[in-house]
Enzyme design. Structure first.
Site, PDB file in Angstrom:
ATOM      1  N   HIS A 173      -3.020   5.859  -4.080  1.00  0.00           N
ATOM      2  CA  HIS A 173      -2.127   4.727  -3.819  1.00  0.00           C
ATOM      3  C   HIS A 173      -2.131   3.787  -5.024  1.00  0.00           C
ATOM      4  O   HIS A 173      -3.193   3.450  -5.553  1.00  0.00           O
ATOM      5  CB  HIS A 173      -2.572   3.969  -2.571  1.00  0.00           C
ATOM      6  CG  HIS A 173      -1.798   2.701  -2.344  1.00  0.00           C
ATOM      7  ND1 HIS A 173      -2.394   1.459  -2.250  1.00  0.00           N
ATOM      8  CD2 HIS A 173      -0.461   2.475  -2.207  1.00  0.00           C
ATOM      9  CE1 HIS A 173      -1.463   0.541  -2.064  1.00  0.00           C
ATOM     10  NE2 HIS A 173      -0.294   1.130  -2.025  1.00  0.00           N
ATOM     11  N   SER A 174      -0.948   3.382  -5.452  1.00  0.00           N
ATOM     12  CA  SER A 174      -0.808   2.424  -6.553  1.00  0.00           C
ATOM     13  C   SER A 174      -1.542   2.929  -7.799  1.00  0.00           C
ATOM     14  O   SER A 174      -1.324   4.063  -8.244  1.00  0.00           O
ATOM     15  CB  SER A 174      -1.320   1.055  -6.108  1.00  0.00           C
ATOM     16  OG  SER A 174      -1.037   0.063  -7.056  1.00  0.00           O
ATOM     17  N   MET A 175      -2.450   2.140  -8.358  1.00  0.00           N
ATOM     18  CA  MET A 175      -3.159   2.540  -9.572  1.00  0.00           C
ATOM     19  C   MET A 175      -4.102   3.713  -9.332  1.00  0.00           C
ATOM     20  O   MET A 175      -4.521   4.383 -10.285  1.00  0.00           O
ATOM     21  CB  MET A 175      -3.929   1.361 -10.138  1.00  0.00           C
ATOM     22  CG  MET A 175      -3.055   0.214 -10.623  1.00  0.00           C
ATOM     23  SD  MET A 175      -1.983   0.663 -11.998  1.00  0.00           S
ATOM     24  CE  MET A 175      -3.163   0.774 -13.329  1.00  0.00           C
ATOM     25  N   GLN A 200       1.369   7.418  -4.180  1.00  0.00           N
ATOM     26  CA  GLN A 200       2.182   6.518  -3.376  1.00  0.00           C
ATOM     27  C   GLN A 200       2.313   5.172  -4.089  1.00  0.00           C
ATOM     28  O   GLN A 200       1.323   4.495  -4.330  1.00  0.00           O
ATOM     29  CB  GLN A 200       1.540   6.315  -1.995  1.00  0.00           C
ATOM     30  CG  GLN A 200       1.401   7.607  -1.203  1.00  0.00           C
ATOM     31  CD  GLN A 200       0.591   7.433   0.079  1.00  0.00           C
ATOM     32  OE1 GLN A 200      -0.254   6.550   0.176  1.00  0.00           O
ATOM     33  NE2 GLN A 200       0.843   8.278   1.055  1.00  0.00           N
ATOM     34  N   THR A 202       2.857   4.479  -7.158  1.00  0.00           N
ATOM     35  CA  THR A 202       2.083   4.439  -8.405  1.00  0.00           C
ATOM     36  C   THR A 202       3.010   4.193  -9.597  1.00  0.00           C
ATOM     37  O   THR A 202       3.969   4.941  -9.797  1.00  0.00           O
ATOM     38  CB  THR A 202       1.334   5.762  -8.621  1.00  0.00           C
ATOM     39  OG1 THR A 202       0.380   5.935  -7.577  1.00  0.00           O
ATOM     40  CG2 THR A 202       0.617   5.775  -9.956  1.00  0.00           C
TER      41      THR A 202
END
Length: 922
Positions: A173-175, A200, A202
């Site tokens: 997720h993200s980073m 997700q 990212t």
């Protein structure tokens, strides 16, 4: 007290710019659909079992941990290791919690229960201590190495099992998704340890806010590796974006680079994912039930029955992801679906010869095959369209080869159908299937259910309508309209001249229906052929429906496709489609794409004003008001033409070679152009926003200084103006050394903040002294302020000991006001590393690596000297003219090199501040 220095015209302009910026910000933060995600709930109490790591590993990474997720009996059973399932590792993002794994973990557990645990997944999650890695990139490499160790630890938990996994699936997720991609850059990492990567929200393309060089260097390392080694990377990767609801990470940053030789990567926006069809914000993407159900279904379809693990077949993995995330045919996934299907000859066969046909099925006792002979239709029509409101997963439409009225076997065309929220449909171009003699629609025997099947044959020309979009600068005052008078089930509106990221429109679809008793549903699908960012709007007819039309990804230069508005309509209704430019959404796109560059433009405007003040001091002996000089000096034509000229010259080989020889970094404007993010006039808009921000921020800072000085006078005894000006007070060297030691031993941003507070204290004290002096002096209206300034300048230039008059103090406060504005932005841009350091203080006393330490070593003594600097002490400096000329080229440099690399901005600010401080000695 401050507004009188600006005329009403300028004030009106700044108020207007605030209004414009508010329009853009409103579109970014509120101009999207409501949250349609269903919340995912746990059926049993969630438990997080901490996995014991080797002592050396735990000592090396004291802030990080690894957990196994479980619920109820599953959690109790798996407290005794080893494990027997399929490992999935969840990596949280910026400030993310390891507990975010519970949504997908719980859904996967329920799915495993439904199949009596024939297969099940073990969900692991890494605790990164909720680090702010999107703001401070110094720990990204450390996180990557820890994840590598976690993967090896996870696989050891299955050692000795019959179907022990050799790799893990990663959800980032993200980073966390970027950290997962960075694993491949590690020297000792084996690519086979990851069988599937799903990210997700990212930001793969670039950091959202490049606040330090560690973030940009990390991005460069990861993206360059994936581009240069694309032929050798066989890792199936899926990137899912949240759409316009995610204002933290815009979806344009989440798309993986499309390389001709790297076909195992998919990028899609959640609004385009079948059975999801919703936009998610940055956090809801990890718990959105619709999206997590789709992900879990894909996981179970990826299992190899022989190994009871995720398949190693790259082709199958890509097929499964396409099936669930790109185009769903309303059938369960099959790796090798049967093309030929047996049709029951004993069922009822009904020939249909009309070009438009509808059948309402209700409590059917017999199976019915409706056959459509194609020979005559080929002479008149080009396409056939069929749709059904029965959303089961059985085959429902077939093609007969060389048949007269019925056939025992047919080509299963259901695999070419597509699922929408309320219908499944099939569109065929007749000339692509010359061997088919009949089209067959199957209606099963049902009890208690009602559904509708429609088919129609048509010419493409009559259902494809071209609608050119309105001009960008029409500001919504003009519109274009098409009227759909025919009673068709499907229309294709071609949106001509729409392909740029800065374009934004509002489409209004008005449906007018004849008298019908039942509710009519229409679906409007915005289809973007060059990227998977489609969006759906469901409307109940008759109605008036507004659709926002804007892009996440601009149309590539070599792409000739046209964006489409696909309308799945009712034959009982007529439709009008109107399009007009949405100015507020255009501003929203500017803020969404380029809002992160605003600090660079603010600093550029302040630098221009700063240079003007220094030159005014040099040429006239006194300092102009900040607002006056900002209006005079902060002009975009002083900056933008130079950036445009440099960009133009870099197109020539000789200039590019010279540029590279001088080791100059890449121009930010070229970076934006390569990402199709250059809007026309965007730099002008941002400069105006920056100037407006510079004006209002100074208004706020000046008011704050006056307020603090009033508080100081209320709490302390009134102070006097200093009689003798001392540039270096006795305590100054000691204070400077202490702050440098603080920077070296703890965090550079902390030392910068303390120096800033000391500087503000000195200015507040000066303001309080001036207020006390004015209150104690009688007003003499005959005495001209300017003549007093000149006489003071003359006296001070010949005096051995400089003395500070009230007018000199006012001049100094004007100069200090500008310096405070510059220093405030330096402090703001360095705050993320300070917040990161404070958050991890129990683990690390010294921030390493520290992006602010080199800057702190220069800025601390500079601020210390500037705190004791007055205009009277530098008026006669030989360096003042040079110091006044530097801010202009530096203002250009901030825009040229700092708009997409914000960590460079302080480097351009400290140079004129240093020259200003040196004016005391030269």
């Amino acid at each position: 007290m401050f507004l009188h220095s600006v005329n009403l015209g300028n004030l009106a302009f700044y108020v207007f710019m605030v209004f414009m910026a508010t329009l853009g910000l409103w579109d970014v933060f509120f101009g999207f659909e409501e949250n349609k995600c269903s919340m995912s709930y746990m059926f049993e109490y969630p438990e997080y079992q901490k996995i014991e790591l080797p002592k050396k590993l735990a000592k090396r990474y004291p802030a990080y941990e690894l957990y196994l997720y479980g619920e109820g009996s599953y959690a109790q059973e798996h407290k005794i290791l080893p494990l027997t399932g399929i490992p999935v590792l969840f990596l949280p993002g910026n400030a993310g919690s390891y507990k975010q794994v519970r949504s997908i973990g719980s859904i996967a557990l329920r799915k495993a229960e439904d199949i009596d645990f024939k297969y099940h997944f073990d969900f692991f999650s890494v605790n990164f201590n909720e680090e702010l890695v999107a703001l401070y990139g110094g720990s990204l490499q450390k996180q990557t190495k820890f994840v590598h160790e976690c993967i090896k630890t996870i696989l050891k938990l299955y050692k000795g099992q019959e179907f022990a996994p050799k790799s893990v699936t990663i959800i980032g997720h993200s980073m966390g998704g970027l950290v997962a991609r960075a694993l491949l850059t590690l020297k000792n990492f084996k690519q086979d340890l990851i069988n599937l990567l799903i990210t997700q929200a990212t930001p793969h393309v670039a950091p959202v806010m490049p606040l330090d060089r560690f973030i940009t260097d990390f991005y460069m390392t990861v993206n360059n590796y994936w581009i240069l080694n694309a032929r050798h990377i066989n890792l199936t990767t899926l990137s899912v974006a949240g759409g316009f609801r995610d204002y933290q990470v815009r979806s344009g940053l989440t798309f993986l680079p499309k390389l001709s030789h790297h076909t195992s990567a998919l990028s899609v926006v959640s609004s385009a994912v079948p059975k999801t069809w919703v936009s998610t914000d940055h956090l809801s993407i990890v718990w959105c039930k619709q999206l997590q159900l789709t992900t879990v279904r894909a996981f179970f379809d990826l299992i190899d029955a022989d190994t009871k693990q995720i398949t190693q077949n790259s082709k199958k993995k890509l097929s499964v992801l396409n099936h669930h995330f790109i185009r769903h045919p309303a059938k369960h996934f099959e790796e090798n679906p049967a093309i030929i299907s047996d049709l029951t000859a004993t069922s009822m066969w009904v020939p249909v010869k009309v070009s438009k046909w509808t059948y309402v099925a209700y409590n059917e006792s017999d199976k019915i095959y409706f056959t459509f002979p194609l020979a005559n239709h080929r002479k008149i029509h080009t396409h056939v369209y069929c749709q059904s409101t029965m959303l089961d997963t059985n085959s429902w439409i077939f093609g007969c080869i060389n048949s007269t009225s019925m056939c025992r076997q047919g080509v299963d065309l259901s695999w070419k159908a597509e699922l929408l929220p309320t219908i499944k449909f099939l569109m065929l171009r007749l000339q692509d299937y010359p061997s088919l003699s009949h089209l067959v629609v199957y209606v099963p025997s049902i009890h208690g259910s009602k559904f509708v099947v429609d088919c129609e044959f048509f010419k493409k020309e009559k259902r494809s309508i071209q609608l050119p979009v309105t001009h960008l600068f029409s500001f919504g005052l003009s519109s274009r309209k098409v009227v759909l008078n025919t009673s068709g089930l499907y229309y294709n509106i071609e949106l001509l001249n729409f392909g740029q990221i800065y374009q934004a429109f509002k489409i209004n679809v008005v449906s007018k229906c004849s008298a019908v008793k039942e509710e009519i549903t229409s679906i409007y699908k915005l289809h973007i052929p060059w990227s998977y960012e489609d969006s759906l709007t469901i409307a109940q007819a008759p109605s008036s429906t507004e659709i926002s039309l804007k892009l996440h990804i601009a149309q590539p230069e070599n792409d000739s496709h046209v964006a489409l508005l696909k309308m799945y309509t009712s034959s009982d209704c007529r439709y009008e489609v109107t399009i007009r430019t949405s100015f507020s959404q255009i501003l929203g796109q500017v803020v969404r794409v380029h809002g992160g560059a605003l600090p660079a433009y603010v600093v550029s405007s302040i630098l221009l004003a700063y240079g003007g003040q220094l030159y005014s001091l040099f040429s006239t002996g006194y300092c102009l008001e900040y607002a006056t000089i900002l209006d005079k000096e902060a002009k975009p034509y002083k900056v933008d033409p130079f950036v445009i000229m440099i960009k133009f010259l870099l197109g020539y080989k000789w200039f590019k070679e010279l540029w590279d020889t001088l080791l100059l970094p890449e121009l930010d404007a070229i970076v934006l152009t390569s990402q199709s993010m250059c809007f026309p006039l965007v730099s002008l808009i941002l400069f105006l926003f920056g100037t407006c921000t510079a004006y209002w921020s100074d208004l706020f800072s000046s008011a704050s200084v006056r307020l603090l000085s009033s508080l100081w006078l209320a709490l302390k005894r009134p102070s006097e103006l200093p009689k003798d000006i001392k540039m270096i007070s006795p305590d100054l060297p000691f204070l400077t050394i202490v702050l440098i030691i603080v920077s070296w031993t703890t965090c550079g941003a902390l030392a910068i903040l303390l120096s800033y507070l000391y500087y503000v204290f000195k200015i507040v004290h000066l303001q309080a002294s001036l207020t006390t002096f004015k209150n104690s002096q009688p007003v003499n209206p005959k005495h001209s302020r300017r003549s007093e300034k000149k006489s003071n300048h003359h006296k001070d230039s010949i005096a051995h000991h400089l003395r500070l008059s009230a007018n000199d103090a006012e001049d100094s406060l004007r100069m200090h006001s500008t310096v405070i504005n510059l220093l405030t932005w330096i402090v703001l841009l360095s705050m993320p590393s300070l917040i990161y350091w404070l958050k991890n203080l129990r683990y690390y006393f010294k921030l390493s690596p520290d992006p602010c330490k080199p800057l702190a070593f220069i800025l601390i003594p500079t601020m210390a000297i500037l705190g004791n600097t007055y205009t009277v002490s530098i008026k006669s400096s030989k360096l003042l003219k040079t110091a006044s000329q530097f801010p202009l080229p530096l203002a250009v440099g901030v825009i040229a090199f700092g708009s997409t690399h914000l960590y460079r901005v302080p480097c351009f600010v400290f140079i004129p501040l240093l020259l200003h401080a040196l004016c005391n000695f030269m």
